[in-house]
Design an enzyme around this catalytic site. Structure first.
Site, short mmCIF file in Angstrom:
data_model
loop_
_atom_site.label_atom_id
_atom_site.label_comp_id
_atom_site.label_asym_id
_atom_site.label_seq_id
_atom_site.Cartn_x
_atom_site.Cartn_y
_atom_site.Cartn_z
CB ALA A 167 -7.88 3.05 7.97
CG HIS A 191 -5.62 -0.81 8.70
ND1 HIS A 191 -5.78 0.58 8.58
CD2 HIS A 191 -5.19 -1.35 7.53
CE1 HIS A 191 -5.68 0.90 7.32
NE2 HIS A 191 -5.23 -0.33 6.59
N GLY A 251 -7.09 1.17 0.10
CA GLY A 251 -7.90 2.32 0.20
C GLY A 251 -7.94 3.13 1.46
CB CYS A 272 0.79 9.23 7.37
SG CYS A 272 -0.85 8.09 7.47
NE ARG A 311 -1.44 1.30 3.64
CZ ARG A 311 -0.99 2.53 4.22
NH1 ARG A 311 -1.03 3.61 3.55
NH2 ARG A 311 -0.16 2.68 5.16
N GLY A 312 0.40 2.09 -0.64
CA GLY A 312 1.15 3.55 -0.85
C GLY A 312 1.02 4.18 0.54
N GLY A 313 2.04 5.15 0.81
CA GLY A 313 1.82 5.87 2.11
C GLY A 313 2.88 5.15 2.97
N GLY A 328 -4.33 4.98 1.48
CA GLY A 328 -3.15 4.40 0.69
C GLY A 328 -3.38 3.24 -0.18
#
Length: 184
Positions: free
Chosen positions: A93, A18, A91, A109, A11-13, A80
Site C-alpha cells: 500500500a 488501506h 502486497g 505496523c 496478510r503478514g505484518g 505484507g
C-alpha cells in the site's frame, strides 16, 4: 466513529490502513516458479515501490529488520504478504494522496520509532493515482521479468475467474503480467 471498517486478514505484518489516496497492489505470484523465497520476494516488492518513487525523485531506504519503504524516518509504503503452497498474495500500500489523519487511529505496523508519510507531502506536485499505478506496474514487470499485456474489454470479460476478489482487481486494472519465459 470515522466510518473506517476494521478487517482481519491473513496478510503478514501488523496493523495497517488501506484507504483513498493509496495505490494498493496485491499481486498473486507463484514463488517457486520464480525461484524465490518469501524474504527475497518481499525485498523485490520493496524494490518495485522504491523504483517507482525514484521515478518521481523521491529517495527511499530500507530499515534493518523492518519491511516497508521509507523516506527518512517515515514509512511511505507498507508491505505484507501471505504465502500458501508457494503462492504469495497480498502486497503493498503506497501512500500517494492519502488522508494522513487516519494513521492517528492506529499504531502503523507496530512501529513506535517512525512516522508515516505520503507522496503529496514529499513533492511539490504529486502525480495522479493512475500515473503511479502505471509506474508500479512497469517496475513490477521489470523486477519479475514479465511483460505487461493490455487487454480490451471483450478479452477481459472472457478471462477465467477463480475468485470474486481476483475478478474485481483484474476488472479494475486491465493490466496483466505475463511471464516472458512462458507458463504462468
Amino acid at each position: 466513529r470515522q466510518g473506517i471498517a476494521v478487517c482481519t486478514t491473513e496478510r503478514g505484518g501488523d496493523v495497517t490502513y488501506h484507504g483513498p489516496g493509496q495505490v494498493v497492489g496485491y499481486p498473486i505470484v507463484h514463488l517457486h516458479r520464480l525461484g524465490l523465497g518469501a524474504s527475497d520476494y518481499m525485498h523485490r516488492l520493496e524494490d518495485v515501490v522504491a523504483d517507482a518513487l525514484a521515478d518521481y525523485g523521491i529517495v527511499t531506504r530500507r530499515r534493518e529488520g523492518l519491511i516497508g519503504v521509507w523516506v527518512g524516518p517515515n514509512k511511505i509504503a507498507a508491505l505484507g504478504v501471505r504465502v500458501k503452497h508457494g503462492v504469495a498474495y497480498h502486497g503493498w500500500a503506497l501512500n500517494v494522496r492519502a488522508n494522513m489523519a487516519h494513521w492517528a487511529t492506529i499504531l502503523p505496523c507496530g512501529i513506535t520509532d517512525g512516522g508515516v508519510t505520503s507522496m503529496h507531502l514529499e513533492m511539490a506536485t504529486p502525480p495522479t493515482l493512475e500515473a503511479v499505478r502505471g509506474r508500479l506496474a512497469y517496475h513490477f514487470a521489470q523486477r519479475f521479468g514479465m511483460t505487461l499485456v493490455r487487454m480490451d474489454r471483450a478479452t477481459l470479460d472472457a478471462a477465467p475467474r477463480t475468485a470474486s476478489a481476483d475478478s474485481t482487481l483484474l476488472a479494475k486494472e486491465r493490466l496483466y503480467p505475463q511471464t516472458v519465459s512462458g507458463g504462468n
